[in-house]
Scaffold this active site. Structure first.
Site, PDB file in Angstrom:
ATOM      1  N   GLN A 150      24.837 -36.682 -69.844  1.00 36.28           N
ATOM      2  CA  GLN A 150      24.716 -37.864 -68.983  1.00 36.28           C
ATOM      3  C   GLN A 150      25.867 -38.023 -67.991  1.00 36.28           C
ATOM      4  O   GLN A 150      25.989 -39.074 -67.355  1.00 36.28           O
ATOM      5  CB  GLN A 150      24.522 -39.126 -69.809  1.00 36.28           C
ATOM      6  CG  GLN A 150      25.696 -39.571 -70.645  1.00 36.28           C
ATOM      7  CD  GLN A 150      25.561 -41.027 -71.079  1.00 36.28           C
ATOM      8  OE1 GLN A 150      24.997 -41.869 -70.365  1.00 36.28           O
ATOM      9  NE2 GLN A 150      26.082 -41.354 -72.241  1.00 36.28           N
ATOM     10  N   ASP A 151      26.679 -36.977 -67.842  1.00 35.05           N
ATOM     11  CA  ASP A 151      27.742 -37.011 -66.823  1.00 35.05           C
ATOM     12  C   ASP A 151      27.789 -35.677 -66.082  1.00 35.05           C
ATOM     13  O   ASP A 151      28.859 -35.170 -65.759  1.00 35.05           O
ATOM     14  CB  ASP A 151      29.085 -37.300 -67.485  1.00 35.05           C
ATOM     15  CG  ASP A 151      30.166 -37.702 -66.473  1.00 35.05           C
ATOM     16  OD1 ASP A 151      29.808 -38.211 -65.394  1.00 35.05           O
ATOM     17  OD2 ASP A 151      31.352 -37.497 -66.766  1.00 35.05           O
ATOM     18  N   LEU A 152      26.616 -35.132 -65.791  1.00 35.11           N
ATOM     19  CA  LEU A 152      26.533 -33.810 -65.159  1.00 35.11           C
ATOM     20  C   LEU A 152      26.599 -33.948 -63.639  1.00 35.11           C
ATOM     21  O   LEU A 152      25.583 -33.921 -62.946  1.00 35.11           O
ATOM     22  CB  LEU A 152      25.232 -33.109 -65.576  1.00 35.11           C
ATOM     23  CG  LEU A 152      25.073 -31.658 -65.111  1.00 35.11           C
ATOM     24  CD1 LEU A 152      26.191 -30.772 -65.630  1.00 35.11           C
ATOM     25  CD2 LEU A 152      23.716 -31.106 -65.537  1.00 35.11           C
TER      26      LEU A 152
END
Length: 244
Positions: A150-152
């Site tokens: 979720q932080d790509l």
């Protein structure tokens, strides 16, 4: 404290430490070398809800599009990782960074059994007053759950030798695929304008076969939730306005 702990872990694991990387939100990260001369990275995590299962995600990926986890010590929040060389971020070193991400994403969408769920994350955001009805509606109507990062964004993929590009710093969740592109749509490192954000949304959805409205909704929801306490409040607010 971080340097002392790193030295203790290095002694226990037979590592020789080099220069640390610049300080960042991910934790204390320092270059290391194994006894056989293999280059590695020692990472001491900051204890945080979002990266609690980072080691688990790296084990699940097993080097498929992401850095390999070589060793872990959960009590000391220590990870020994494959080193990416030259380590240039995707955002500034690729002709088509979005194309690279489109190629990597399906490889990351592994079985998500055992991981924290997006529905639980939405409930957490709601308790903090950061999301509303849209988040709850999307969470209750998800498709198949897969492992997502979720932080790509454009700086969490680095140039490497084993593969041209490898993903780092996972903040894993069990979520539907449409949620996975939210951090990429708002990745201002890949272009900061309404046109850039909508281009990323449209291309990602078209080439990965995703529902555009759900992906747009998830980007609004997660970007809103992540605005609180962020170093990029203005950028996040812009993204939300562009997508509304």
């Amino acid at each position: 404290m971080s340097e002392t702990l790193a030295a203790a872990v290095a002694r226990d694991w037979g590592l020789r430490l080099g220069d640390p990387y610049p300080p960042g939100a991910a934790g204390y990260v320092v270059r290391a070398q194994l006894a056989d001369g293999t280059s590695a990275v020692l990472k001491l995590q900051h204890s945080h809800r979002e990266d609690e299962q980072e080691a688990d995600a790296l084990e699940r990926w097993d080097g498929d599009g992401a850095v390999r986890l070589l060793r872990r010590d959960d009590q000391r929040h220590a990870l020994l990782l494959e080193r990416c060389e030259p380590g240039s971020p995707l955002s500034g070193a690729a002709d088509d960074p979005l194309g690279v991400l489109i190629g990597l994403l399906p490889r990351l969408w592994k079985d998500a059994t055992g991981f924290h769920t997006l529905a639980d994350e939405v409930a957490h955001w709601s308790l903090r007053g950061e999301t509303g009805e849209l988040a709850r509606e999307l969470a209750a109507t998800q498709g198949e759950l897969v492992l997502v990062h979720q932080d790509l964004h454009g700086d969490n993929v680095l140039a490497a030798e084993r593969e041209p590009w490898l993903v780092i710093d996972p903040k894993p969740l069990a979520a539907e695929r449409e949620f996975a592109i939210a951090p990429i749509v708002r990745s201002f490192e890949l272009g900061r304008s309404r046109r850039d954000a909508l281009y990323r949304l449209d291309r990602l959805c078209a080439e990965l076969g995703l529902d555009r409205e759900r992906a747009r909704g998830w980007t609004i929801v997660q970007t809103t939730a992540w605005t609180s306490g962020s170093d990029y409040v203005e950028e996040h607010r812009e993204t939300v306005e562009w997508l509304r």
